[in-house]
Design a protein around this motif. Sequence first.
Motif, mmCIF file in Angstrom:
data_model
loop_
_atom_site.group_PDB
_atom_site.id
_atom_site.type_symbol
_atom_site.label_atom_id
_atom_site.label_comp_id
_atom_site.label_asym_id
_atom_site.label_seq_id
_atom_site.Cartn_x
_atom_site.Cartn_y
_atom_site.Cartn_z
ATOM 1 N N GLU A 33 0.814 -1.214 0.000
ATOM 2 C CA GLU A 33 0.000 0.000 0.000
ATOM 3 C C GLU A 33 0.849 1.266 0.000
ATOM 4 O OE1 GLU A 33 -2.740 -0.149 3.229
ATOM 5 O OE2 GLU A 33 -3.797 -1.912 2.443
ATOM 6 N N ARG A 34 1.973 1.235 0.729
ATOM 7 C CA ARG A 34 2.874 2.392 0.761
ATOM 8 C C ARG A 34 4.308 1.883 0.662
ATOM 9 N NH1 ARG A 34 3.154 6.880 4.582
ATOM 10 N NH2 ARG A 34 3.444 8.133 2.707
ATOM 11 N N ILE A 35 5.048 2.384 -0.330
ATOM 12 C CA ILE A 35 6.429 1.962 -0.577
ATOM 13 C C ILE A 35 7.323 3.188 -0.568
ATOM 14 C CG2 ILE A 35 8.010 0.842 -2.200
ATOM 15 C CD1 ILE A 35 5.595 -0.665 -3.345
ATOM 16 N N LEU A 36 8.481 3.055 0.078
ATOM 17 C CA LEU A 36 9.472 4.137 0.086
ATOM 18 C C LEU A 36 10.718 3.664 -0.654
ATOM 19 C CD1 LEU A 36 10.410 6.939 1.118
ATOM 20 C CD2 LEU A 36 11.331 5.752 3.138
ATOM 21 N N PRO A 85 7.772 9.005 10.352
ATOM 22 C CA PRO A 85 7.578 8.361 11.655
ATOM 23 C C PRO A 85 7.810 6.848 11.559
ATOM 24 C CG PRO A 85 5.453 8.838 10.649
ATOM 25 C CD PRO A 85 6.493 9.474 9.762
ATOM 26 N N ASP A 86 7.851 6.192 12.683
ATOM 27 C CA ASP A 86 7.990 4.738 12.728
ATOM 28 C C ASP A 86 6.837 4.082 11.968
ATOM 29 O OD1 ASP A 86 10.039 5.404 14.397
ATOM 30 O OD2 ASP A 86 9.186 4.464 16.190
ATOM 31 N N ASP A 87 7.154 2.956 11.308
ATOM 32 C CA ASP A 87 6.137 2.113 10.655
ATOM 33 C C ASP A 87 5.313 2.870 9.617
ATOM 34 O OD1 ASP A 87 7.003 0.150 12.447
ATOM 35 O OD2 ASP A 87 5.487 0.706 13.929
ATOM 36 N N ALA A 88 5.913 3.812 8.914
ATOM 37 C CA ALA A 88 5.168 4.640 7.963
ATOM 38 C C ALA A 88 4.918 3.940 6.627
ATOM 39 C CB ALA A 88 5.910 5.952 7.724
ATOM 40 N N PHE A 89 5.722 2.921 6.317
ATOM 41 C CA PHE A 89 5.604 2.226 5.027
ATOM 42 C C PHE A 89 5.596 0.719 5.255
ATOM 43 C CE2 PHE A 89 7.604 6.287 4.313
ATOM 44 C CZ PHE A 89 6.966 6.786 3.182
ATOM 45 N N ASP A 90 4.900 -0.017 4.379
ATOM 46 C CA ASP A 90 4.958 -1.467 4.530
ATOM 47 C C ASP A 90 6.143 -2.078 3.792
ATOM 48 O OD1 ASP A 90 3.689 -0.823 2.156
ATOM 49 O OD2 ASP A 90 2.038 -2.218 2.385
ATOM 50 N N ALA A 115 9.741 1.028 8.380
ATOM 51 C CA ALA A 115 9.024 -0.059 7.713
ATOM 52 C C ALA A 115 8.292 -0.904 8.751
ATOM 53 C CB ALA A 115 9.993 -0.934 6.925
ATOM 54 N N ASP A 116 7.050 -1.296 8.446
ATOM 55 C CA ASP A 116 6.342 -2.156 9.390
ATOM 56 C C ASP A 116 6.211 -3.594 8.881
ATOM 57 O OD1 ASP A 116 4.365 -2.005 7.475
ATOM 58 O OD2 ASP A 116 2.792 -1.309 8.829
ATOM 59 N N GLN A 117 6.732 -3.856 7.651
ATOM 60 C CA GLN A 117 6.674 -5.222 7.132
ATOM 61 C C GLN A 117 8.012 -5.680 6.545
ATOM 62 O OE1 GLN A 117 3.267 -6.152 4.645
ATOM 63 N NE2 GLN A 117 1.959 -4.720 5.767
ATOM 64 N N ARG A 118 8.415 -5.066 5.424
ATOM 65 C CA ARG A 118 9.584 -5.566 4.716
ATOM 66 C C ARG A 118 10.589 -4.457 4.424
ATOM 67 N NH1 ARG A 118 8.633 -10.403 1.728
ATOM 68 N NH2 ARG A 118 7.324 -11.740 3.027
ATOM 69 N N VAL A 119 11.859 -4.853 4.369
ATOM 70 C CA VAL A 119 12.951 -4.011 3.897
ATOM 71 C C VAL A 119 13.633 -4.761 2.766
ATOM 72 C CG1 VAL A 119 15.213 -3.009 4.459
ATOM 73 C CG2 VAL A 119 13.335 -2.866 6.119
ATOM 74 N N ALA A 120 13.995 -4.061 1.700
ATOM 75 C CA ALA A 120 14.661 -4.696 0.561
ATOM 76 C C ALA A 120 15.790 -3.806 0.054
ATOM 77 C CB ALA A 120 13.668 -4.969 -0.568
ATOM 78 N N ALA A 121 16.842 -4.442 -0.435
ATOM 79 C CA ALA A 121 17.962 -3.707 -1.036
ATOM 80 C C ALA A 121 18.407 -4.449 -2.289
ATOM 81 C CB ALA A 121 19.119 -3.580 -0.052
ATOM 82 N N ILE A 122 18.673 -3.694 -3.332
ATOM 83 C CA ILE A 122 19.125 -4.251 -4.606
ATOM 84 C C ILE A 122 20.516 -3.694 -4.847
ATOM 85 C CG2 ILE A 122 18.622 -4.453 -7.072
ATOM 86 C CD1 ILE A 122 15.663 -3.626 -6.257
ATOM 87 N N GLU A 123 21.537 -4.519 -4.579
ATOM 88 C CA GLU A 123 22.909 -4.023 -4.570
ATOM 89 C C GLU A 123 23.800 -4.827 -5.527
ATOM 90 O OE1 GLU A 123 23.840 -1.298 -2.985
ATOM 91 O OE2 GLU A 123 21.858 -1.021 -2.084
#
Length: 259
Positions: A33-36, A85-90, A115-123
Motif C-alpha cells: 500500500e505504501r512503498i518508500l 515516523p515509525d512504521d510509515a511504510f509497509d 518499515a512495518d513489514q519488509r525491507v529490501a535492497a538491490i545491490e
Amino acid sequence: MRQFSAEYLRETRRGMWAKSREALEPLELGSRERILDVGCGEGALTRVLREESDAEVVGCDRDADLLAELEGPTVRGDAYRLPFPDDAFDLVVCQALLINLPDPERALREFARVADQRVAAIEPDNGAVSVVSTVDAEGELARQARRRYLSGVDTDVALGADTADLFESVGLSGITTRRYDQTLVVEPPYSDRDVREVGRKASGAGLRERRETMAGTDAELDALRAEWREMGREAVRQVQNEEYRRRETVPFYVVVGTV
C-alpha cells in the motif's frame, strides 16, 4: 556519500529491469500500500515500483536536483535520518545505495524503523562485473581498472550478496536473496551514446575522472590510461567499420528481510 548526476545514473541503470522483473517477486509488490524508495536518484527503480504496484510509491533522495527529474510523490531526505515516523511504510527499498554509504548498517536500521513489514535492497557486486569485447585488450584493461577502483574507493562497492549479512546484523528475519544480471550491449547500429562512450575511451576521459578513487602510483595510473586510450582508438576504428561489439554484465542481488 558520493554524489552522481542524473545522466550518470541513467547510463549506469540503462536496461535495468527491461527484460525480466522476476527477481523482484519477493518484494510482493502487488500487495503493498505504501512503498518508500530511498536514494531514488532520478527514479529508475521508483518508476518500476509504480508500474508493478498499485501502492503509493514515494521517492526519497537528499539531492533536490535529482528529485526534480521524477514525477509523483517525492521527499528530500537523508538515508541516515529519514523524515518519516515509525512504521510509515509497509516496504522500504533501495537500489545501488548501500554500496555508496560509509555506514550502510546505520541506513538499514533507519529503513527498519520506518518499515512495518519488509525491507529490501538491490545491490551490485562491482567486483564480479564481466566485459566481453571485440577489442582484445578491453576485457583485461577493464579488470585492471576495476581492481584499482575497488582498492581505492572508500565504500564497499562489491557488497552484492553480502547485503544479507547486513540485514541479519540489524535484526531482520526471513532473509532471501535473488540474483539479477544487468546486461549492457553495444553493437551496430550504434546509438549516439555508444559513439560518445567509445570516444571517451580513446581520450581516457573515464579513467581521468575516476583517478582520485583508484589505487596506484601516478606512474601506474598513467600507464593504465595510456593502454586504455590505445584500446579506445581500436574501438573507434571498429565502430567506424561497424565491427565493434561489447557486452558488460553487472550482477545485482535482491535481498529482502522482514521487520
